[in-house]
Write an enzyme that holds these catalytic residues in place. Structure first.
Site, mmCIF file in Angstrom:
data_model
loop_
_atom_site.group_PDB
_atom_site.id
_atom_site.type_symbol
_atom_site.label_atom_id
_atom_site.label_comp_id
_atom_site.label_asym_id
_atom_site.label_seq_id
_atom_site.Cartn_x
_atom_site.Cartn_y
_atom_site.Cartn_z
ATOM 1 N N SER A 1 0.830 -1.214 0.000
ATOM 2 C CA SER A 1 0.000 0.000 0.000
ATOM 3 C C SER A 1 0.860 1.258 0.000
ATOM 4 O O SER A 1 1.935 1.287 0.598
ATOM 5 C CB SER A 1 -0.889 -0.004 1.246
ATOM 6 O OG SER A 1 -1.475 1.264 1.441
ATOM 7 N N TYR B 1 -1.845 5.600 -4.497
ATOM 8 C CA TYR B 1 -2.812 6.687 -4.375
ATOM 9 C C TYR B 1 -2.189 7.904 -5.023
ATOM 10 O O TYR B 1 -0.995 8.186 -4.820
ATOM 11 C CB TYR B 1 -3.132 6.986 -2.901
ATOM 12 C CG TYR B 1 -4.133 6.031 -2.291
ATOM 13 C CD1 TYR B 1 -5.362 5.796 -2.911
ATOM 14 C CD2 TYR B 1 -3.873 5.383 -1.091
ATOM 15 C CE1 TYR B 1 -6.288 4.921 -2.354
ATOM 16 C CE2 TYR B 1 -4.802 4.512 -0.536
ATOM 17 C CZ TYR B 1 -6.009 4.283 -1.170
ATOM 18 O OH TYR B 1 -6.929 3.430 -0.625
ATOM 19 N N THR C 1 -5.420 2.675 -7.385
ATOM 20 C CA THR C 1 -6.724 2.537 -6.730
ATOM 21 C C THR C 1 -7.598 3.724 -7.104
ATOM 22 O O THR C 1 -7.201 4.880 -6.914
ATOM 23 C CB THR C 1 -6.548 2.447 -5.199
ATOM 24 O OG1 THR C 1 -5.765 1.284 -4.916
ATOM 25 C CG2 THR C 1 -7.888 2.343 -4.493
ATOM 26 N N LYS D 1 -7.531 -0.680 -9.853
ATOM 27 C CA LYS D 1 -8.214 -1.361 -8.752
ATOM 28 C C LYS D 1 -9.425 -0.551 -8.292
ATOM 29 O O LYS D 1 -9.292 0.637 -7.972
ATOM 30 C CB LYS D 1 -7.246 -1.541 -7.575
ATOM 31 C CG LYS D 1 -7.878 -2.116 -6.317
ATOM 32 C CD LYS D 1 -6.815 -2.412 -5.260
ATOM 33 C CE LYS D 1 -7.373 -3.045 -4.009
ATOM 34 N NZ LYS D 1 -7.964 -2.088 -3.067
ATOM 35 N N HIS E 1 -13.262 -2.300 -2.374
ATOM 36 C CA HIS E 1 -12.422 -1.852 -1.259
ATOM 37 C C HIS E 1 -12.843 -2.543 0.042
ATOM 38 O O HIS E 1 -12.779 -1.973 1.129
ATOM 39 C CB HIS E 1 -12.535 -0.327 -1.114
ATOM 40 C CG HIS E 1 -11.262 0.368 -0.690
ATOM 41 N ND1 HIS E 1 -10.544 1.170 -1.534
ATOM 42 C CD2 HIS E 1 -10.597 0.401 0.494
ATOM 43 C CE1 HIS E 1 -9.494 1.677 -0.879
ATOM 44 N NE2 HIS E 1 -9.503 1.215 0.353
HETATM 45 C C1 FNR Z 1 -7.733 -1.821 2.725
HETATM 46 N N1 FNR Z 1 -7.776 -1.672 1.336
HETATM 47 C C2 FNR Z 1 -6.898 -0.832 0.721
HETATM 48 N N2 FNR Z 1 -6.888 -0.718 -0.637
HETATM 49 C C3 FNR Z 1 -5.984 0.068 -1.256
HETATM 50 O O1 FNR Z 1 -6.005 0.138 -2.478
HETATM 51 N N3 FNR Z 1 -5.076 0.779 -0.532
HETATM 52 C C4 FNR Z 1 -5.015 0.729 0.824
HETATM 53 O O2 FNR Z 1 -4.174 1.369 1.451
HETATM 54 C C5 FNR Z 1 -5.977 -0.076 1.485
HETATM 55 N N4 FNR Z 1 -6.004 -0.129 2.841
HETATM 56 C C6 FNR Z 1 -6.838 -1.027 3.468
HETATM 57 C C7 FNR Z 1 -6.768 -1.146 4.854
HETATM 58 C C8 FNR Z 1 -7.554 -2.105 5.490
HETATM 59 C C9 FNR Z 1 -7.460 -2.239 6.988
HETATM 60 C C10 FNR Z 1 -8.428 -2.933 4.737
HETATM 61 C C11 FNR Z 1 -9.275 -3.989 5.408
HETATM 62 C C12 FNR Z 1 -8.512 -2.775 3.376
HETATM 63 C C13 FNR Z 1 -8.678 -2.517 0.531
HETATM 64 C C14 FNR Z 1 -8.017 -3.855 0.183
HETATM 65 O O3 FNR Z 1 -6.986 -3.679 -0.770
HETATM 66 C C15 FNR Z 1 -9.025 -4.849 -0.426
HETATM 67 O O4 FNR Z 1 -9.692 -4.246 -1.496
HETATM 68 C C16 FNR Z 1 -10.034 -5.366 0.593
HETATM 69 O O5 FNR Z 1 -9.424 -5.554 1.856
HETATM 70 C C17 FNR Z 1 -10.652 -6.673 0.127
HETATM 71 O O6 FNR Z 1 -11.602 -7.129 1.008
HETATM 72 P P1 FNR Z 1 -11.311 -8.200 2.181
HETATM 73 O O7 FNR Z 1 -10.374 -9.250 1.631
HETATM 74 O O8 FNR Z 1 -10.703 -7.434 3.300
HETATM 75 O O9 FNR Z 1 -12.667 -8.718 2.497
HETATM 76 C C1 LAC Z 2 -8.533 2.290 3.757
HETATM 77 C C2 LAC Z 2 -7.668 3.081 2.839
HETATM 78 C C3 LAC Z 2 -6.383 3.426 3.375
HETATM 79 O O1 LAC Z 2 -9.317 1.488 3.255
HETATM 80 O O2 LAC Z 2 -7.525 2.471 1.610
HETATM 81 O O3 LAC Z 2 -8.494 2.514 4.990
#
Ligand code: FNR
Ligand code: LAC
Length: 359
Positions: free
Chosen positions: A108, A131, A157, A233, A257
């Site tokens: 990330s 980002y 993303t 994404k 997400h």
């Molecule tokens: C995320 N996700 C996420 N996506 C992204 O593009 N950049 C990020 O920094 C983050 N940060 C993030 C933090 C936390 C705590 C979570 C739970 C999720 C989204 C992540 O990439 C993904 O799309 C989801 O987590 C998929 O769903 P599941 O597997 O958590 O159910």
């Molecule tokens: C989140 C961001 C950081 O889901 O993608 O918290």
């Protein structure tokens, strides 16, 4: 650690006991009423499997080709912010566990360890999730650093022009604990990051720093500044999938997400087939959202995903037991997936077809 976890859900229970309530809520929570968060799971449950028998599955091969990589199985680590909220070793533990398995980790932008430090600990392939900051020079530098660190692709993303309303975080007043920061951004002037870490919310951080007005121009711009493949994404419609391909995306991640952004959107596994039909194999498609079982991975592959990303599943392993926990989660999902293939009559990934599921 408390009782021996036998599946990912057990790991979540352990993580919940061990984490502070506000860190747990940040990981677990979704936007608003969390309709999409629960739909991601429910939609998997509604899909039934259609196993074929006597298909010769004494050996089952799960290896998967993805943009020049050969992965041991179609399961990779999703980009997730702030892994050190879960465990002091944070992203380093995740990278080591992924590396031992040969699994892909997508780092990330808002990690709590710098991309350089993660790359130094990693022995497996890395991608970098981007980002786009209001300051394009910062963004350009992040991409250059990811390339220099050896990342093999950039994952842009696109579902986060603003942060969704995470009401658990609002109630709990979620802020960064002392000693944890958004490391990749520190060198560009720490003012905003510091302000957030001391007093304000993550929403405010995103609002201040990320570009809220991105258009498809950003994809063209990104492709002009890097030779790496660019994946998009956060695509949820065939219309946007087609635009992504038209703009030169090398891959698409069907994602909501993890239910953290726009609440009320469809479950990712439900939108996958229509997007697969439109993309028609021109670029590989990944999906994420709600994957907690090997059968979920199988359903996603059957409906057109080349691979799935796991977010919370690995975070629960990390929070429960650091590197060993992430390793166990990967092993569990890989084992369950392989067993599903054997029981469904699929000796290889290419044998898994839409006819193996019933919707
Ligand atoms: C995320 N996700 C996420 N996506 C992204 O593009 N950049 C990020 O920094 C983050 N940060 C993030 C933090 C936390 C705590 C979570 C739970 C999720 C989204 C992540 O990439 C993904 O799309 C989801 O987590 C998929 O769903 P599941 O597997 O958590 O159910
Ligand atoms: C989140 C961001 C950081 O889901 O993608 O918290």
């Amino acid at each position: 650690m408390p009782p021996k976890p036998v599946n990912v859900l057990d790991f979540e229970a352990i993580a919940r006991e061990q984490m502070t309530p506000s860190a747990y809520d940040y990981y677990a929570g979704g936007a608003e009423d969390e309709v999409t968060l629960s739909e991601n799971r429910e939609a998997f449950r509604r899909i039934a499997l259609r196993p074929r028998v006597l298909a010769g599955t004494a050996t089952v091969a799960t290896d998967t080709e993805l943009l020049g990589l050969t992965l041991p199985y179609p399961i990779a680590l999703a980009p997730t912010a702030l892994n050190r909220l879960g465990h002091p070793d944070g992203e380093l533990a995740a990278a080591r566990a992924a590396g031992k398995a040969g699994a892909l980790m997508c780092c990330s932008t808002v990690s709590s360890t710098s991309i350089e430090d993660i790359a130094a600990a990693a022995t497996g392939p890395l991608w970098f999730q981007l980002y786009v900051y209001r300051d394009r020079e910062v963004t350009r530098d992040l991409v250059a650093r990811a390339e220099a660190a050896g990342c093999r692709a950039i994952v842009l993303t696109v579902d986060t022009p603003q942060l969704g309303r995470r009401e658990r975080d609002m109630r709990g007043g979620f802020t960064l604990p002392a000693g944890i920061s958004i490391c990749n951004l520190e060198r560009y002037g720490t003012a905003d990051a510091l302000r957030w870490s001391q007093t304000s919310s993550f929403t405010e951080y995103v609002h201040h720093l990320l570009d809220p007005g991105l258009t498809w121009e950003a994809v063209s711009w990104l492709r002009s500044i890097t030779a790496l493949p660019v994946l998009i994404k956060g695509v949820l419609t065939p219309e946007d999938a087609a635009l992504a391909v038209d703009h030169g995306a090398s891959g698409i991640v069907v994602s909501n997400h993890g239910g953290r952004q726009l609440d009320g959107v469809m479950a990712t596994i439900d939108v996958l087939p229509s997007i697969a039909a439109r993309v028609a194999g021109r670029v590989p498609m990944l999906m994420d959202g709600g994957v907690r079982r090997g059968t979920d991975v199988f359903k996603a592959v059957a409906l057109g995903a080349r691979a799935v990303l796991i977010g919370r599943a690995y975070l629960w392993g990390l929070a429960a037991d650091g590197e060993a926990g992430v390793s166990r989660v990967l092993e569990m999902l890989a084992h369950e997936f392989k067993l599903t293939m054997a029981l469904a009559g699929c000796p290889s990934i290419s044998a898994i077809t839409p006819a193996h599921v019933s919707r």
